[in-house]
Write an enzyme that holds these catalytic residues in place. Structure first.
Site: not given
Length: 1088
Positions: A111, A258, A263, A381, A748, A767, A770
């Site tokens: 372009v 999945d 699960a 486990r 996650h 952390l 702080a």
């Protein structure tokens, strides 16, 4: 992961189909995609503009700043493009730390434009709003766009306006004509962004010429969880891997598993030739295992990242394990051997024994290859039924032929990483700290009815519940749960509800916390549960309004609705002011829906826990759903009474591990919340930490954060400005992310860093700076908690209370049986079919094998009737018998009955059964009789003539001889076909020959006394049983005696009866009434 990057071609295709529908006024993007297998002649045929248009070519593999890297070819003809591609196609390219091959490219028309025509537009989402960035100068030299660009925030649920765009974004655009077109474009772009669930959309540059607008370069991300909403608009989406990491078919296979499962199954291959392989249960735990391996120096040898969670089935776990073992044993051998780390936290509701059965099946299948590759396996486990799972794993390990080390909750979660990498000694024996829960003996419930001595610490009252209903969640002063909390559960989740009631019972609550359930797919009814060893009924309502109106003391809803319906069901419950807390369990709710829920909840003063969470627990008071796992873990972690430590975590699985760690290091948990693993949890870390800060019973705070998001910085700010004064122990998981050469999305949806500020390493440093107590790694988190707790005890801020003995508790029968604690004689026995395992079995043969071997109906009969695979000619004989006995017209009694019932309006089953009930000695049932008579005569060495004479003397008919229509001169073709097949295929057929000799005698007396279908099938069936080699003589006789031979007629004729039923319904025949003239009315003479 929810926000997933798409390639430029996919993004432009979506915009081509939808953007101008919203009035964007932009030119349609023309493009062609090229890869290693492109057919150029076909490509040119489909895109003729390639021949006569100046072109631009660039890689399309999620590479940023391609112009700066010299990866864009501009203003070239097709031959030049081919040359440019040849120089780069399938060649290694280093970008940052990542090295990958260039395989996918996009070609577009060039372009012509000036630098002044280039502009920058970006839309991205965050918790409270969508932000639009605009800068009037775009292109490769734009620089720090965050500092330069103008911003317009559009809060959730609010619409974009032309006026706001002009006022906030276009102040530097002076050309009025361009300004109006750009404003229209931005409004249309944002509407498309929202409608199609984009989470990020960047255009650089957007070229605005005098006459047209063009989208040149584009980068975009979609919320993949919105596929059920947008699939029709998106089409099929292929999400490419980050540059530097190839897409493997094994990853696609697990992603497909999945998608089809409730699960969670994730797999990312990091280093195909690595020696350290992981198979970890839990989204949070999987990140921590990767962190620990990298901390111990194993980052370059870590082969994969992955996790399985959410109670996958035995079959799903087997498929997952098999995939990893395939990858592990097909890569080159390693001189030091390989290790497989099969770890996990303490499960909340996953049956550990069931998942381990799947893993053991896979290990057994790969045993020779595991030995060949010198693999060592380390297992840790805990959770529901973990004792049985670990026992089976140890038992299997003794015969595996390779080292297999097994540990339970007595061992720190990540200790096996150090063992696997040779950094920690391997203990020879593990000391098991606890076993299954204590039993409640008869009468124990009354004996244990002591009030909870800790109840006064946390219990609220009705007045407490009524206060602050409309306060904003940000007030952070109210307690979510007390010993009088009442909840409604949305969804038919009997196991979770029973778990909540068991928790209530061992906390010595006066009454159950769950007062009702809502399930819209059934009518109102009551569901039975246990309260201790007593049975109680909990009402189930079809409508939420009924449940709320009948239970005014409820202030919590636990929402187990699926990802598709959780949004609507939560919005519905927010309309009721008495509800103050909602826990949303479902994972995978689209981010835009979650953000709308957060806005709605904040307006109502309602706290949302989740989505994508197991919930939370208030020891001694209340727990959400499956939080805390089985009763043995609840007792071991002392969750039946409050402690002094309050924690907040993203991960539900890791919250249970925290319960374990805290119970060992301190006097126990006061409250624990898992806010959820999605990018936008309903409540944040700060919401809960400030609640704990305001709670005088909370003495020590624990925060378990993770990579991704910036909520931890709010905690840092609160520590610095004094809003948090209590000691806080904090750790952010995901420190391994910075050690990988390409981006990895962890388990996650929210655990992915979009900037350095979102990395776990930077957050941990912030952390610590702080004032929080931050360990060196997760391995030492428990030690640090114990150290801080000891200081609090020493200073007198915590005064440990005298430990109360754990209450006795009943165990469900099903779990007791699963654990092998009881036995009970079975009510039924079966030896032909088993539906319990990975797939259905017919007499031991998997259904997949039944179908793949194409055994046919005859083969299925041989398996289910005779428990063995019979020869093919036997199966063919069965099928022929079914075909020839399927029907014999509507006049026979069985068909007649079926027709009459069908015409009387009866259903299929009733009509067919009425026909089957006519089968007996007179109709159809002669097979068994014929088999018995002919075989007894043959076995007694009776000459056929003697047999006929004997039957005549007894006055008995010979079963299987005689026909109403057919005769020696008009033979039954069915008999002829079966007879010829048997003579051609059976090894011997003495009883058939005997019957044919009998037929010669009977037809000499009367031509219709032929061997009929019943007779030929019966005698051939006996020959089959006796002479096919698959049965002993005793078995053959047993099948004759139990009536097996008649089964072929019953099965075959059922086909015909069903046909007659369907025929009558299709013909719409009315009620049948037999005509008078076909009935002979004979009245008794004394009444004439």
């Amino acid at each position: 992961m929810s926000a997933k990057a798409i390639c430029e071609a996919t993004g432009k295709d979506i915009l081509n189909r939808h953007l101008n529908n919203n009035g964007a006024g932009v030119e349609v993007c023309r493009f062609a995609t090229v890869n290693t297998s492109t057919d150029w002649s076909k490509l040119v045929s489909n895109n003729p503009w390639l021949l006569n248009t100046p072109l631009v070519v660039k890689p399309d593999q999620l590479i940023k700043r391609r112009g700066k890297l010299g990866l864009i070819g501009v203003n070239k003809n097709l031959d030049q493009v081919k040359t440019w591609l040849k120089e780069r196609m399938n060649k290694d390219q280093k970008i940052g730390n990542a090295v990958g091959k260039l395989r996918n490219f996009i070609i577009e028309p060039f372009v012509p434009h000036t630098d002044a025509d280039e502009m920058y537009v970006c839309v991205y989402s965050h918790r409270t709003a969508d932000t639009i960035l605009f800068y009037h100068q775009g292109g490769v030299d734009i620089g720090d766009v965050d500092a330069k660009a103008l911003k317009l925030d559009i809060p959730i649920n609010e619409d974009i306006t032309i006026e706001a765009v002009n006022a906030k974004l276009l102040t530097h655009v002076t050309d009025k004509g361009k300004k109006q077109r750009i404003a229209n474009f931005i409004v249309a772009l944002y509407k498309t962004y929202v409608d199609l669930y984009f989470t990020y959309l960047e255009i650089n540059p957007l070229v605005v010429t005098k006459d047209n607008m063009y989208i040149l370069d584009l980068a975009a991300k979609l919320d993949s969880t919105a596929d059920f909403v947008c699939h029709a608009k998106w089409g099929e989406i292929d999400y490419p891997p980050p540059f530097g990491r190839d897409a493997y078919p094994e990853e696609a296979y697990i992603a497909d598993l999945d998608a089809k499962s409730g699960a969670s199954l994730k797999l990312t291959i990091l280093n195909r030739n690595g020696r350290i392989w992981t198979m970890v249960a839990g989204g949070g735990a999987s990140v921590i295992y990767s962190d620990t391996i990298c901390d111990l120096g194993g980052s370059t040898e870590l082969a994969n990242y992955g996790e399985y969670s959410g109670a996958p089935s035995e079959q799903q776990t087997y498929e997952y394990a098999k995939t990893i073992l395939t990858l592990m044993t097909t890569s080159p051998k390693h001189p030091d051997g390989k290790v497989l780390i099969t770890g996990g936290g303490i499960a909340n509701f996953t049956n550990v024994a069931a998942t381990f059965r799947g893993i053991i099946t896979a290990l057994r299948e790969f045993q020779p290859k595991l030995v060949e590759h010198n693999v060592s396996i380390f297992v840790r486990r805990a959770g529901p039924n973990y004792q049985e799972g670990l026992r089976k794993m140890r038992e299997f390990g003794s015969s595996l032929g390779i080292p297999l080390h097994v540990f339970g909750p007595e061992t720190h979660m990540t200790a096996i990483c150090g063992m696997a990498l040779g950094k920690r000694p391997i203990p020879q024996t593990a000391s098991v700290e606890f076993s299954t829960a204590n039993f409640l003996l008869p009468g124990g419930q009354e004996a244990e009815s002591v009030k909870n001595p800790f109840a006064s610490l946390s219990s609220g009252n009705a007045d407490d519940r009524a206060d602050g209903i409309h306060n904003n969640v940000a007030s952070n002063t109210r307690k979510y749960f007390s010993s009088t909390t009442k909840a409604i559960v949305w969804g038919m989740q009997q196991r979770a509800v029973q778990s909540m009631l068991d928790f209530d019972f061992i906390c010595r609550r006066d009454e159950p916390s769950v007062v009702a359930m809502v399930y819209p797919f059934t009518g109102d009814h009551k569901q039975k549960f246990y309260w201790g060893h007593k049975e109680v009924l909990i009402p189930v309502y079809k409508q939420m309004s009924h449940a709320i109106n009948k239970h005014k003391d409820v202030d919590v809803m636990v929402n187990f609705a699926s990802l598709r319906s959780a949004y609507e069901s939560t919005l519905e419950v927010l309309e009721y002011p008495q509800i103050r807390t909602v826990a949303i369990i479902a994972e995978g709710i689209p981010e835009n829906m979650t953000r709308k829920l957060i806005v709605a909840a904040n307006k109502k003063g309602v706290a949302i826990i989740g989505p994508a969470t197991v919930g939370g627990v208030k020891p001694g008071c209340f727990k959400i759903g499956n939080t805390g796992g089985m009763l043995d873990n609840i007792l071991h972690s002392k969750l039946y009474r409050p402690g002094s430590v309050a924690y907040v975590s993203r991960s539900g699985g890791m919250s249970n591990e925290l319960n374990n760690i805290v119970s060992k290091a301190t006097d126990g948990v006061l409250e624990g919340i898992a806010i959820g693993g999605d990018r936008y949890p309903g409540t944040t870390f700060m919401d809960h930490i400030l609640r704990y800060q305001a709670d005088p019973e909370a003495k020590l705070l624990v925060l378990l954060g993770e990579v991704g998001g910036t909520e931890e910085y709010e905690v840092c700010a609160a520590l610095k400005d004094g809003r948090i004064t209590k000691p806080l122990v904090a750790w952010c998981i995901g420190t391994c992310a910075s050690m990988f050469t390409s981006e990895v999305q962890f388990g996650h949806a929210g655990s992915c860093a979009n900037s350095d500020r979102e990395t776990a390493t930077v957050k941990n440093k912030a952390l610590r700076d702080a004032g929080a107590y931050v360990p060196d790694s997760f391995d030492t988190l428990g030690d640090l908690i114990q150290q801080v707790y000891a200081e609090l005890v020493k200073s007198g801020r915590i005064v440990p209370k005298e430990e109360v003995p754990p209450p006795t508790v009943p165990m469900d029968y099903s779990w007791a049986r699963e654990l092998g604690l009881i036995r009970k004689p079975a009510s039924f026995m079966t030896s032909i079919c088993d539906e319990r395992g990975q797939e259905l079995l017919y007499a031991g043969m998997p259904i997949s094998e039944v179908l793949n071997k194409d055994v046919g109906i005859g083969g299925v009969i041989s398996l289910l009737w005779f428990q063995r695979c019979l020869p093919p000619y036997v199966c063919k004989f069965f099928e022929m018998c079914l075909m020839v006995t399927a029907d014999h017209g509507p006049a026979v009694s069985g068909a007649h009955n079926t027709i009459v019932c069908a015409r009387a309006g009866k259903d299929l089953v009733s009509s067919v059964v009425s026909g089957l009930l006519t089968i007996g000695d007179r109709f159809g049932g002669a097979l068994d009789g014929a088999a018995r008579q002919f075989s007894e005569a043959y076995d007694s060495n009776l000459h056929p003539m003697e047999f006929v004479n004997q039957m005549r003397k007894k006055g008995q008919l010979i079963m299987g001889i005689g026909h109403r229509v057919k005769s020696i001169n008009n033979p039954d073709v069915r008999v002829k076909i079966i007879k010829e097949f048997v003579m051609e295929n059976f090894p011997s057929y003495p009883l058939l020959n005997y019957a044919l000799e009998v037929e010669k005698i009977t037809t000499s007396k009367k031509p219709n006394l032929i061997l009929n279908v019943d007779g030929v099938i019966a005698t051939c069936f006996v020959d089959l049983l006796r002479n096919c080699g698959s049965f002993t003589s005793e078995e053959a006789q047993e099948y004759i005696n139990i009536g097996a031979i008649n089964s072929l007629f019953v099965l075959g004729r059922s086909i015909g009866f069903i046909g007659h039923y369907m025929d009558q319904k299709r013909l719409k025949q009315g009620l049948y009434r037999h005509p008078w003239d076909d009935i002979s009315y004979v009245m008794p003479e004394n009444f004439n």
